[in-house]
Design an enzyme around this catalytic site. Sequence first.
Site, short mmCIF file in Angstrom:
data_model
loop_
_atom_site.label_atom_id
_atom_site.label_comp_id
_atom_site.label_asym_id
_atom_site.label_seq_id
_atom_site.Cartn_x
_atom_site.Cartn_y
_atom_site.Cartn_z
N SER A 81 -13.82 6.47 -21.09
CA SER A 81 -12.62 7.08 -20.54
C SER A 81 -13.01 8.00 -19.37
O SER A 81 -13.73 7.59 -18.48
CB SER A 81 -11.86 7.81 -21.65
OG SER A 81 -10.58 8.23 -21.24
N ASP A 90 -5.55 -2.18 -22.37
CA ASP A 90 -5.84 -0.76 -22.19
C ASP A 90 -5.36 -0.33 -20.80
O ASP A 90 -5.76 -0.91 -19.79
CB ASP A 90 -7.33 -0.51 -22.36
CG ASP A 90 -7.72 0.96 -22.29
OD1 ASP A 90 -6.82 1.82 -22.17
OD2 ASP A 90 -8.93 1.26 -22.37
N HIS A 142 -7.28 1.89 -26.47
CA HIS A 142 -8.19 2.71 -25.66
C HIS A 142 -9.30 3.35 -26.50
O HIS A 142 -10.32 3.77 -25.95
CB HIS A 142 -7.40 3.80 -24.94
CG HIS A 142 -8.21 4.64 -24.01
ND1 HIS A 142 -8.83 4.13 -22.88
CD2 HIS A 142 -8.52 5.97 -24.03
CE1 HIS A 142 -9.46 5.10 -22.24
NE2 HIS A 142 -9.30 6.22 -22.93
#
Length: 407
Positions: free
Chosen positions: A230, A299, A336
């Site tokens: 991320s 995602d 995610h």
Amino acid sequence: MSSSPMLGGIADRWRELHGQDSWNGLLDPLDLDLRSSILSYGELVQATYDSFNRERRSPHAGACVYGHGDLLAAAGASAAGSYAVTKFVYATSGLPVPEAFLLLPLPSLLPPAWSRESNWMGYVAVATDEGVAALGRRDIVVAWRGTVESLEWVNDFDFTPVPAAPVLGAAAAANPRAIVHRGFLSVYTSSNKDSKYNKASARDQVLEEVRRLMELYKDEVTSITVVGHSLGASLATLNAVDIVANGANCPPASSSSSQPPCPVTAIVFASPRVGDGFFKAAFASFPDLRALHVKNAGDVVPMYPPLGYVDVAVKLRISTSRSPYLRSPGTIETLHNLECYLHGVAGEQGSAGGFKLEVDRDVALANKGVDALKDKYPVPPRWWVSKNRCMVKDADGHWALHDFEQI
């Protein structure tokens, strides 16, 4: 099925697995040794989440719960015996950033907070002698933590483009149009004279430690692997190119080492786009630099920023929606989540379709921080919590919060 992500021919094939040939022929179908290697590095990233103190009622909110010596084992990383943590990395930002990225203790807390300006952002580790035998070289790992809260930050973060020169070293002159994301660069390069932990930026902390380790192991075969998920993946991308551009992957000039510059590889998961096409070209211009991006279908984070930015890495596409163990369709959160990503890596079958766990990775891990597994599996959601949330009964009979070891 392999019983451990560290087993296989990794020691003999590490240059190939590290991207020497840009992973040609290894991604579809996904090579078993590469699959195992990605899972091992993913667990080193997951350790940053599992060790992060997110309790805002604690004066140590935003710090690491564990010390150098037990972080990897306490977080359950299978490679805990193969690496030793040598340095913690702290970050701040010169720009306002979402709370999801910098989590601070509540302002009203009575005990003095460990920091009001900084967060623990990851660590540097180096392969132990045991790890060298398993990996085939002395691997230096830089692991960057991502966000710990909701994904609302993708709408709130500062996507303003700024010159990439701070991470391109001498190559900046040849790439004057390369730009990167201002918010990511700020977290990576900001210092704060009022913070005990960020008088030096996260960037400077990492470069100093990598150079120290390269000096220490100057006569050995080494590699540098920068990992993140991320927002941490964005920092890993900046860090990887910075290491190569500024020669931190080279033995010190003052030494008599005959070792060449070591390869630097970023292995990132669910990464936002960091820079533009000119930054991608600059990234690709370094012969010792590679990047592999594990990207899950559905995602949303890798699609941000939506305009003007591109992915710099070779893509390994997975689809957790194919897993018979997970609810389908997934949610924004589960699509995610890093543990769900690792579940996907363990079972990805590429263009052949379907899903089959090729390594013995416990499916219960998919519910570690989210609610992803189907109800037929007796695994509660979000089950990873510290015992009694780190409340300990002291000798005087009173309960107290014991949630840090080393800062």
